[in-house]
Structure formats: C-alpha cells, structure tokens
Design an enzyme around this catalytic site. Sequence first.
Site, PDB file in Angstrom:
ATOM      1  N   LYS A  12       0.874  -1.178   0.000  1.00  0.00           N
ATOM      2  CA  LYS A  12       0.000   0.000   0.000  1.00  0.00           C
ATOM      3  C   LYS A  12       0.908   1.223   0.000  1.00  0.00           C
ATOM      4  O   LYS A  12       1.387   1.651   1.062  1.00  0.00           O
ATOM      5  CB  LYS A  12      -0.931   0.032   1.212  1.00  0.00           C
ATOM      6  N   HIS A  40      -6.258  -4.704  11.582  1.00  0.00           N
ATOM      7  CA  HIS A  40      -5.572  -4.892  10.302  1.00  0.00           C
ATOM      8  C   HIS A  40      -4.132  -4.382  10.360  1.00  0.00           C
ATOM      9  O   HIS A  40      -3.434  -4.347   9.356  1.00  0.00           O
ATOM     10  CB  HIS A  40      -6.345  -4.166   9.182  1.00  0.00           C
ATOM     11  N   LYS A  52      -0.105  -3.862  10.977  1.00  0.00           N
ATOM     12  CA  LYS A  52       1.127  -4.646  10.785  1.00  0.00           C
ATOM     13  C   LYS A  52       2.290  -3.764  11.232  1.00  0.00           C
ATOM     14  O   LYS A  52       3.007  -3.182  10.408  1.00  0.00           O
ATOM     15  CB  LYS A  52       1.256  -5.053   9.311  1.00  0.00           C
ATOM     16  N   ASP A 105      11.807  -1.435  22.342  1.00  0.00           N
ATOM     17  CA  ASP A 105      12.554  -0.561  23.251  1.00  0.00           C
ATOM     18  C   ASP A 105      12.240   0.919  23.052  1.00  0.00           C
ATOM     19  O   ASP A 105      13.084   1.787  23.340  1.00  0.00           O
ATOM     20  CB  ASP A 105      14.063  -0.787  23.093  1.00  0.00           C
TER      21      ASP A 105
END
Length: 386
Positions: free
Chosen positions: A115, A293, A295, A300
């Site tokens: 995308k 949806h 990702k 840290d």
Amino acid sequence: MAPRFLPGNRLTLLNSGAEYFPALIAAINEARHDVHLESYIFADDATGRAVVDAMTNAARRGVTVRVLVDGFGAPEFSDRLQPGMVSAGVQTMVYRPDIARFRLRRHRLRRLHRKLAVVDGEIAFVGGINIIDDLNGPQQMPARYDYAVRVEGPLLTPIQLALHRLWEMVLWAKLNRRYRLTKTSRHEPIPRGDQTAAFLIRDNIRHRRDIEEAYLEGIAAAEHEIILANAYFLPGRRFRRALRDAAGRGVRVIILLQGRVEYRLMHYATQALYGKLLGAGIRIFEYRRSFLHAKVAVIDSYWATVGSSNIDPFSLLLAREANVVTRDAKFATELRRSLRQAMQDGARELPVDSWEQLAWHSRLLRWVSYNLVRMLVGLAGYGGKH
C-alpha cells in the site's frame, strides 16, 4: 540485504482511515506533477470513490496519475472503477489479473500486497491501509484498526524507485508502451526533518527476506520491550524462537492479535501457537473492538516499523510487501502509546493457561487448521523454515 537508514526525514503516524484518507486526498488535490499509487484492495465504496474523484480531478488538470492494483485483492476494479478513471486520463493497470480464482497455482499466491503512494516525489504514504472504507464490515462494528505513515525527505528516493520498477515490470509483462515512464529532471528530495528511517520491500528476486530479517535483528537486539501488532500472525520457527529467546532473557514481549474471526482458517491456525508462546512468558492480547488490520511493531521505544507485511508465510514468502523501519524515539514512543491505548480500550489479555482451558476438540480444530495452512504453503512449493 541490510536496510539502508537515511537521516533527514519527517514521519507522521496516521491511525486508521480516519487520519489516512484525508491526508492522502489532500496530497492528491495539491499535486502539481504526478501521483503514483499501489493498493491490494481498491473498493467501489464511498472511500474508494472519494480517492477516485481526487485522482481523476488531478488527471484532468494535467497531473500524471498512475494506479496499480492487485488482480485478486481488487477483482471488481476493472469493471467498476477503471473505465471512468481511464477516460479521465488516469493510467491504470492490474497486477496479475486473477482469472481462475479457485485454482491453487504457485504464481497465484504471489500478490501485490503493498500500500504505497507518492505525490510529486515529495510526499509518500506507506502502510497497511487499503483503499476501502474502514466501516466495511458487519453493521454497528467500529472502524477497522490500522496504521500508515506519511513520509517527507530523502526516504522518498527508494520508495519512488520501488514504485517505478514494479510499474515498468508490469508494463513489460503486458507489452504496454502507452504508459511508459517519462524521465524527469527533478532533484533528489531534500531533508525535511530529523528522523532516520529505512524503506524495505519483499519480493521474489533480491529482497526475499529483507523485512523478516529486519524484524529478527530488532528482536535479537531488544533489551526491555517488544510490542508486535499483526492482523495475521503465523511466524516460522526462526521467528518464534527469536521471540521465546527474548522473553527468556527478560524482555517483555507483547503480541496484539486479531480477536474477531475474519478468516476462520488463519484465525484458528494462529491460535494453535498460543500454548507455547504463553508458556514462554509472552503476553498475548486479542483485539475485539473491531477488525485489527495493523502490521506494526515497537522495540525498546526506539525501533519501530509500519507497513503492509504480516508475520505469516503469505507475506514473508509470497507477496510483494513494503515497510518503513525507523530508529527514532519520538516516532516509536508515539506508536507505542497508540498501541497501548488500543490494548486498553479494545483488547483482552489471554490468561497463561488459556490453551489448557480449551476442550480437546477445540485444540484439535486449531492444530488441524495450523497443519492445513502449512500443507497449502507446501503444495504451492514453499516451506522450509515455515
């Protein structure tokens, strides 16, 4: 291939379509030279039509507009949206048009899952958000939860190069000379901020494992905390071992996963891994407020990634993916804060003994699902460490 981190960028985190689509459409509306967009899904809904309107208006005022969508993810694009866009002057192509949707062939699993968008070589968008309405789901469900990042600065160069290379590959495959790229004299993007980031892709040629290796390096270097949020989570043995090793050396490992059932087979296959992950001291949260949806990951409060790649064999072994990876405390802290808020507002933490609490037939269903996914990947000619 090791990621190439470039300084001088300005990164803006965008939370779900409510922030992403206004930013994308505003950039297209202000475009002066060219717009280039890739998407796995391009839906004929209110959101999709709003993006189409912005792009067709840009094309009519002389902006070069290119759109590449996936043939499986956007099956209705050619009939419903493409004709009007082409008549307005938008250059459109479909990546691997899916003719026989129910035949299992190796090449059919190699999808365009990226995308990406670049406007005038000055603004880019990278993330996991398709061109589809966030409310495209069961009625009365809150908006789909996802992320993208708006990029300005030197990182535009590799992003634009990736878009151009794939566009030319598809042109060559289709013997299409009409949409060939024209050379421009514009200079390299100038520094716009003080953030350091790298752009990573996954393909089936030179960059097969770049995104996975970046994750593994980040996990191996973690000292305090790892937070992963993934819509589809079915990592291979190396990835699972890396997470267990991190937990074993005292790193707090938290995984935010899909709690609602969207694709039943993948949902149950993922749950087959819960017992060993929980037993290793890894905390698992299931997001149930709406469809997750995202990702993304934060390590840290310094290392972070936002992109299209899930941690499953389809993303890590098959699809074309794209992620931004940052080494920037400000960006990582903002993403971490957002994920923690999502866990607080819409997720439930699983108890350590949740796997043992399942009935034997429920555990069997999940192991059958897991092995069925493995078999499907193997039948397609992929396997090994996954």
